[in-house]
Design a protein around this motif. Structure first.
Motif, short mmCIF file in Angstrom:
data_model
loop_
_atom_site.label_atom_id
_atom_site.label_comp_id
_atom_site.label_asym_id
_atom_site.label_seq_id
_atom_site.Cartn_x
_atom_site.Cartn_y
_atom_site.Cartn_z
N GLY A 76 -23.02 -13.35 41.73
CA GLY A 76 -24.07 -13.00 42.68
C GLY A 76 -25.46 -13.39 42.22
O GLY A 76 -26.44 -13.16 42.95
N TYR A 77 -25.56 -13.99 41.04
CA TYR A 77 -26.85 -14.41 40.47
C TYR A 77 -26.82 -15.90 40.12
O TYR A 77 -25.77 -16.44 39.79
CB TYR A 77 -27.16 -13.65 39.18
CG TYR A 77 -27.18 -12.15 39.27
CD1 TYR A 77 -26.04 -11.40 38.96
CD2 TYR A 77 -28.35 -11.48 39.62
CE1 TYR A 77 -26.06 -10.03 39.02
CE2 TYR A 77 -28.37 -10.09 39.67
CZ TYR A 77 -27.23 -9.37 39.36
OH TYR A 77 -27.25 -8.00 39.41
N SER A 78 -27.98 -16.51 40.15
CA SER A 78 -28.10 -17.89 39.68
C SER A 78 -29.47 -18.07 39.02
O SER A 78 -30.41 -17.32 39.29
CB SER A 78 -27.94 -18.89 40.84
OG SER A 78 -28.97 -18.73 41.78
N VAL A 79 -29.54 -19.08 38.15
CA VAL A 79 -30.80 -19.42 37.48
C VAL A 79 -30.93 -20.93 37.45
O VAL A 79 -29.95 -21.67 37.59
CB VAL A 79 -30.88 -18.88 36.03
CG1 VAL A 79 -30.92 -17.37 36.00
CG2 VAL A 79 -29.71 -19.41 35.20
N SER A 80 -32.16 -21.38 37.27
CA SER A 80 -32.42 -22.81 37.06
C SER A 80 -33.52 -22.93 36.03
O SER A 80 -34.40 -22.06 35.93
CB SER A 80 -32.83 -23.48 38.37
OG SER A 80 -34.02 -22.90 38.87
N ARG A 81 -33.49 -23.99 35.23
CA ARG A 81 -34.48 -24.18 34.18
C ARG A 81 -35.06 -25.59 34.30
O ARG A 81 -34.49 -26.57 33.82
CB ARG A 81 -33.81 -24.01 32.80
CG ARG A 81 -34.78 -24.01 31.63
CD ARG A 81 -35.28 -22.65 31.31
NE ARG A 81 -36.22 -22.59 30.22
CZ ARG A 81 -35.87 -22.41 28.94
NH1 ARG A 81 -34.59 -22.30 28.62
NH2 ARG A 81 -36.78 -22.34 28.00
N SER A 82 -36.19 -25.68 34.95
CA SER A 82 -36.82 -26.98 35.17
C SER A 82 -37.93 -27.27 34.15
O SER A 82 -38.40 -28.42 34.04
CB SER A 82 -37.40 -27.07 36.58
OG SER A 82 -38.35 -26.04 36.78
#
Lengths: 109, 113
Positions: free
Chosen positions: B63-69
């Motif tokens: 139910g969670y997501s992350v991104s690292r730009s």
């Protein structure tokens, strides 16, 4: 996986010494650390033990026995401001830790 | 002084809405982590990142997501908020190399109605 056990609550008198124990089961072990968290605040790092023995930092000391999968945090000369939750955490992989459920320490006058 | 900040500090949302919690650190740390804290469960790892474009699932990632730009930011997104995601969320960062202490942000209290 990792699992840790620590007492849920401890009460101690101001000026006394208190020991908070932590036992762990882990599939990989890189060390045991301790964090302090005051109500409504963020966890802050206290200590880290990678090897067996006692590490001392001021009034706080932390001990590790890898053969017993056991460690403890020792707080001396307790002060009212030491009332907080204390978490042990096992490092089981690169930089990744698993936290215990925490011990709420109440220091009474 | 270097620091780690989170925003918002408090958020109330409704079931089914998408929510993004921000985390920004000026320590220049490669490692960043998201935890949730609930009574009786301590801190549980949601997602973590060891650097730009790297993300990994923790023990409670559903139910969670992350991104690292970039190095400084690791936003956490709840795709469709559920009442079970009502919690306090902490972001943390640490240096690379060996084991290093984690520095925590002040936390975000999220309520899903």
């Amino acid at each position: 996986g990792q699992s840790l056990e620590q007492p849920s609550e401890v009460t101690a008198v101001e000026g006394a010494i208190v020991q908070i124990n932590c036992t762990y089961q882990t599939s990989g072990f890189y060390g045991l650390s301790w964090y302090q968290q005051h109500d409504g605040g963020a966890p802050t790092f206290l200590s880290y033990n990678a090897l067996d023995g006692l590490e001392e930092t001021g009034r706080f000391s932390s001990f590790l026995s890898r053969s017993d999968s056991y460690g403890y945090l020792l707080l001396q000369e307790l002060q009212m401001k030491d009332s907080a939750s204390y978490f042990c955490a096992v490092g089981g992989g690169y930089q990744k830790v698993t936290f215990g459920t925490g011990t709420k320490l109440q220091v009474i006058p | 002084d270097a620091e780690i900040t989170q925003s918002p500090r408090h958020k109330i949302t409704e079931t089914g809405r998408q929510v993004t919690l921000a985390c920004h650190q000026t320590w220049n740390h490669n490692n960043m982590f998201w935890y949730r804290q609930d009574l009786g469960h301590g801190l549980r790892l949601i997602h973590y990142s060891y650097g730009v474009q790297d993300t990994n699932k923790g023990e409670v990632s559903d139910g969670y997501s992350v991104s690292r730009s970039n190095t400084e930011d690791l936003p956490l997104t709840l795709e469709s908020a559920a009442s079970s995601q009502t919690s306090v969320y902490f972001c943390a960062s640490s240096e690379s190399g060996g084991y290093n202490e984690q520095f925590f942000g002040p936390g975000t209290r999220l309520t899903v109605l």
